[in-house]
Design a protein around this motif. Structure first.
Motif, PDB file in Angstrom:
ATOM      1  N   GLN A 337       0.840  -1.206   0.000  1.00 26.06           N
ATOM      2  CA  GLN A 337       0.000   0.000   0.000  1.00 26.06           C
ATOM      3  C   GLN A 337       0.874   1.254   0.000  1.00 26.06           C
ATOM      4  O   GLN A 337       0.619   2.205   0.762  1.00 26.06           O
ATOM      5  N   VAL A 338       1.883   1.237  -0.835  1.00 28.20           N
ATOM      6  CA  VAL A 338       2.821   2.355  -0.911  1.00 28.20           C
ATOM      7  C   VAL A 338       2.291   3.389  -1.909  1.00 28.20           C
ATOM      8  O   VAL A 338       1.833   3.017  -3.004  1.00 28.20           O
ATOM      9  N   GLY A 339       2.347   4.640  -1.521  1.00 27.79           N
ATOM     10  CA  GLY A 339       1.905   5.707  -2.428  1.00 27.79           C
ATOM     11  C   GLY A 339       0.441   6.054  -2.246  1.00 27.79           C
ATOM     12  O   GLY A 339      -0.230   6.464  -3.195  1.00 27.79           O
ATOM     13  N   MET A 340      -0.065   5.907  -1.037  1.00 21.75           N
ATOM     14  CA  MET A 340      -1.464   6.299  -0.804  1.00 21.75           C
ATOM     15  C   MET A 340      -1.546   7.828  -0.894  1.00 21.75           C
ATOM     16  O   MET A 340      -0.782   8.522  -0.220  1.00 21.75           O
ATOM     17  N   PRO A 341      -2.465   8.364  -1.719  1.00 23.61           N
ATOM     18  CA  PRO A 341      -2.510   9.809  -1.909  1.00 23.61           C
ATOM     19  C   PRO A 341      -2.635  10.545  -0.577  1.00 23.61           C
ATOM     20  O   PRO A 341      -3.392  10.138   0.299  1.00 23.61           O
ATOM     21  N   LYS A 342      -1.889  11.606  -0.483  1.00 20.94           N
ATOM     22  CA  LYS A 342      -1.910  12.531   0.664  1.00 20.94           C
ATOM     23  C   LYS A 342      -1.340  11.951   1.954  1.00 20.94           C
ATOM     24  O   LYS A 342      -1.314  12.617   2.973  1.00 20.94           O
TER      25      LYS A 342
END
Ligand SMILES: Nc1ncnc2c1ncn2[C@@H]1O[C@H](COP(=O)(O)OP(=O)(O)OP(=O)(O)O)[C@@H](O)[C@H]1O
Ligand SMILES: [Mg+2]
Length: 424
Positions: A337-342
């Motif tokens: 779950q890398v790069g979850m916006p914000k």
């Protein structure tokens, strides 16, 4: 002719090659076997061996072309549990061929050679190269059955199963999703018989993820310790695909699930006896049995999300497991779950620094794909085989089964000999 009751019935003569009455050949586990034959007679013997009851669980594939065909086949693809090679060459030809094949042979693959020459020097050379058995042609059906079953039933034979434990550094990080997708890749892409064991008895999602609702599963085993043996555990498995089975969690709450540290030992031993790949979906808990399960696994994959609590927990798990397993290779970890916006995230490089190791995979946050897969009861590769994550799961499956994608000289066949020499 109709026989009357008075007529003496002469028994059919037993096939000359049948096993002796007092010979007990233990059935082979669910292994994959590929034979590369030179003669149609041997191919026929292997074919009918594959139909023998003792190889009922094994998957047997046959092709012609001997060692040359085997080298060609494994240059770019993983090796099965057993390779059978027929050679009609003299000694040197077999040895050169085996040396070439060794470069592509994955660790754990056993090699059986069918040859023509009955020669002690050759036999010694084969043993030195780690060949498990040598049969002199012509071989009969029962010779092949005996040879293959013997690989797994000899007193010093290693159990066939390799246990991979997958656990989250925190709850909800995606450990189960990753475990299920890796097992799927082992079964469908690597054609290795695999079982997913859902150890989250109260809330496990393996049944949902594979769209299965089996009436029985792991609870039947863990609550009946006296009945546990291979056959019993086998009956509790539900088949998801040709190569994939599930030992499902009940996911019901009538019972409390408190277990002693050794509660699952018998189940794992039973699975190890027949299943080449055992993927344990270990819930995020720290108690006697989860600790023991992780320490005793052949491989461990820790799944972490890129935040501080995950980093701290992963580091603690790493330290604990490394010191409890000083003679094993380190656990692996992946970031999910890398790069979850914000969301502010801790960088993979910082994880690598703290854990003194690189992550084996970095899986992007992709709620659309993962959400749809979870709600449809499908794997990522089932929804779209071209999805980038499907490729990552395949690479993880290869890594955790010792079947690396890039074929380079690994000396699989030669390992036992080299290891012995190094010890001297
Ligand atoms: N890379 C990803 N991107 C987006 N969503 C994901 C990703 N990986 C997993 N998920 C979703 O996260 C949720 C939790 O996943 P999962 O149940 O596998 O986690 P877990 O670590 O096993 O949780 P638990 O602690 O409850 O056992 C699921 O809805 C899953 O679909
Ligand atoms: Mg889970």
């Amino acid at each position: 002719m109709i026989r009357t009751a008075l007529q003496t019935v002469t028994p059919e003569p037993e096939a000359p090659e049948a096993a002796a009455r007092d010979e007990h050949i233990a059935p082979a586990p669910r292994v994959s076997i590929q034979a590369f034959c030179e003669t149609v007679e041997s191919a026929a013997a292997v074919q009918s061996a594959g139909e023998d009851r003792r190889l009922g669980k094994a998957h047997v594939k046959i092709q012609m072309g001997g060692i040359t065909a085997a080298i060609e086949a494994y240059r770019g693809s993983p090796t099965p549990n057993v390779i059978m090679l027929e050679t009609d060459g003299r000694g040197d030809g077999i040895l050169t061929g085996l040396d070439a094949l060794a470069e592509f042979c994955d660790a754990g693959t056993r090699v059986v050679v069918i040859g023509r020459t009955n020669d002690v020097t050759l036999y010694r050379e084969l043993v030195r190269r780690g060949v498990s058995d040598y049969m002199i042609s012509p071989v009969g059906t029962i010779d092949v059955v005996r040879s293959i079953c013997g690989l797994f039933s000899a007193p010093d034979a290693k159990p066939v199963g390799r246990v991979v434990a997958v656990v989250g550094a925190k709850g909800g990080v995606g450990a189960s999703t990753i475990a299920h997708n890796i097992a799927w890749a082992m079964a469908s892409d690597l054609a290795l018989d695999s079982v997913v064991t859902d150890l989250d008895l109260a809330f496990g999602t393996a049944g949902l993820d594979y769209n299965q609702d089996p009436p029985q599963g792991i609870a039947d085993a863990v609550f009946s310790p006296d009945r546990i043996d291979t056959a019993f555990v086998d009956r509790l498995l539900s088949k998801c695909t040709d190569h994939l089975s599930l030992l499902a969690a009940p996911a019901t709450l009538e019972r409390a699930y408190d277990f002693g540290p050794e509660a699952f030992d018998g189940i794992f031993d039973a699975l190890r006896a027949t299943m080449p790949c055992i993927v344990l979906d270990v819930p995020h808990q720290w108690n006697g049995w989860t600790q023991r399960t992780l320490v005793n696994a052949d491989d461990i994959l820790i799944v972490a999300e890129p935040d501080l609590a995950n980093l701290r927990n992963a580091k603690n798990m790493f330290d604990y497991l490394r010191s409890a397993r000083v003679n094993d290779h380190r656990p692996s970890y992946c970031l999910n779950q890398v790069g979850m916006p914000k969301r502010p995230e801790i960088k993979p490089a910082d994880f690598a620094k703290a854990l003194e190791d690189q992550p084996v995979a970095i899986i992007p946050f992709d709620p659309q794909t993962f959400g749809a897969a979870a709600n449809n009861g499908q794997m990522i590769a089932e929804m779209s085989s071209s999805n980038r994550n499907a490729e990552i799961f395949l690479q993880l499956a290869q890594l955790l089964t010792g079947r690396s994608e890039v074929k380079k000289a690994k000396g699989g066949l030669l390992t036992p000999l080299l290891a012995k020499l190094m010890k001297k």
